[in-house]
Design a protein around this motif. Structure first.
Motif, PDB file in Angstrom:
ATOM      1  N   LYS A  87       0.987  -1.141  -0.013  1.00  0.00           N
ATOM      2  CA  LYS A  87       0.005  -0.071  -0.026  1.00  0.00           C
ATOM      3  C   LYS A  87       0.783   1.332   0.134  1.00  0.00           C
ATOM      4  CE  LYS A  87      -3.944  -2.141   2.324  1.00  0.00           C
ATOM      5  NZ  LYS A  87      -5.172  -2.197   3.110  1.00  0.00           N
ATOM      6  N   ALA A  89       0.930   5.568   0.254  1.00  0.00           N
ATOM      7  CA  ALA A  89       0.566   6.833   0.642  1.00  0.00           C
ATOM      8  C   ALA A  89       1.715   7.580   1.375  1.00  0.00           C
ATOM      9  CB  ALA A  89      -0.728   6.534   1.759  1.00  0.00           C
ATOM     10  N   ALA A  90       1.495   8.827   1.614  1.00  0.00           N
ATOM     11  CA  ALA A  90       2.413   9.778   2.283  1.00  0.00           C
ATOM     12  C   ALA A  90       2.750   8.895   3.767  1.00  0.00           C
ATOM     13  CB  ALA A  90       1.950  11.059   2.534  1.00  0.00           C
ATOM     14  N   GLU A  93       0.380   9.717   6.346  1.00  0.00           N
ATOM     15  CA  GLU A  93      -0.973   9.469   6.184  1.00  0.00           C
ATOM     16  C   GLU A  93      -1.230   7.756   6.194  1.00  0.00           C
ATOM     17  OE1 GLU A  93      -1.866  11.113   2.705  1.00  0.00           O
ATOM     18  OE2 GLU A  93      -1.624  13.165   3.386  1.00  0.00           O
ATOM     19  N   LEU A  94       0.232   7.029   5.770  1.00  0.00           N
ATOM     20  CA  LEU A  94       0.013   5.461   5.846  1.00  0.00           C
ATOM     21  C   LEU A  94      -0.009   5.079   7.185  1.00  0.00           C
ATOM     22  CD1 LEU A  94      -0.091   2.917   3.584  1.00  0.00           C
ATOM     23  CD2 LEU A  94       2.499   3.065   3.794  1.00  0.00           C
ATOM     24  N   GLY A 139       4.792  11.049  -1.956  1.00  0.00           N
ATOM     25  CA  GLY A 139       3.690  10.159  -1.432  1.00  0.00           C
ATOM     26  C   GLY A 139       3.964   8.635  -1.484  1.00  0.00           C
ATOM     27  N   ALA A 140       4.913   8.523  -2.138  1.00  0.00           N
ATOM     28  CA  ALA A 140       5.340   7.095  -2.292  1.00  0.00           C
ATOM     29  C   ALA A 140       6.735   6.601  -1.755  1.00  0.00           C
ATOM     30  CB  ALA A 140       5.476   6.741  -3.716  1.00  0.00           C
TER      31      ALA A 140
END
Length: 236
Positions: A87, A89-90, A93-94, A139-140
């Motif tokens: 998965k 996300a930043a 945020e993850l 973000g990755a």
């Protein structure tokens, strides 16, 4: 330099890049085994491959299952690990649990396989990373870190496992089932936009990655290498 008659295991070989590799190896006359943790996918992939392809339910997150499988199988000529569930996300945020699970799947899954696999003389292990290892994307960060770790692992294993060869292919954007959930319009917009930005002018397909993997398997002078098959994505 041919895989004809060789025993090849493709973990994650039931869809996407892995299936493309399995198809290429089968076309060259290899005895292919595809593995996945999902029985229905294993059954569908072996049926589509034909030519005596075998299937195996195997979860790269289950160390004991992996150990048992390789202890009961004759050594393979070549093993390819493309299985991963991640998965992105930043960082803030993850959920931490998702970040840990992503690393556990893609990096530690490959590590578990490498630790347990047995190879014939002149055999090879091929891992699959991704070009975000050298071309970070906002973000990755977690994906880039996982991919970079796999590429570092490749170099270390090439020394430890010699004369068994260890290489890594690092794909860019590849058209696979992973993007089916976007819907036709969104998927077309994504791929068309990427093709316009990429120096190669096209978006990758599993076949393109399979070409490089087959080169790893067939070329006895390649080990410790990471090859970026990304349409020039790491440059822009």
């Amino acid at each position: 330099m041919s895989v004809s008659g060789k025993r090849i295991l493709v973990i994650g070989g039931t869809s996407g890049i892995g299936l493309g590799i399995a198809q290429a190896a089968t076309a060259e006359g290899a005895h292919v085994t595809v593995a996945s943790r999902t029985p229905d996918k294993v059954s569908a992939a072996t049926s589509s491959l034909g030519h005596g392809a075998r299937g195996q339910v195997l979860d790269t997150g289950d160390h004991q299952q992996i150990e048992t499988f390789f202890s009961e199988e004759p050594p393979f000529d070549h093993v390819i690990v493309s299985a991963a569930s991640t998965k992105v996300a930043a960082v803030r945020e993850l959920p931490l649990a998702d970040a840990l699970a992503s690393m556990n799947s893609k990096f530690w899954g490959a590590y578990r396989v490498a630790r347990a696999a047995r190879f014939m003389d002149n055999g090879s292990l091929t891992l699959v990373s991704g070009f975000l290892s050298i071309r970070p994307k906002k973000g990755a960060a977690i994906q880039g870190a996982i991919n970079a770790a796999l590429e570092g692992l490749t170099r270390g294993l090439a020394l430890e496992f010699a004369p068994v060869r260890v290489n890594c292919v690092s794909p860019g954007l590849i058209m696979t089932e992973m993007y089916d959930s976007l819907g036709n319009d969104a998927r077309r917009t994504l791929f068309d936009g990427a093709a316009q930005r990429l120096p190669a002018g096209i978006v990758g397909k599993p076949d393109h990655i399979a070409v490089q993997v087959m080169a790893f398997l067939n070329n006895p002078y390649m080990t410790g290498s990471t090859v970026y098959v990304d349409g020039g994505g790491s440059l822009v």
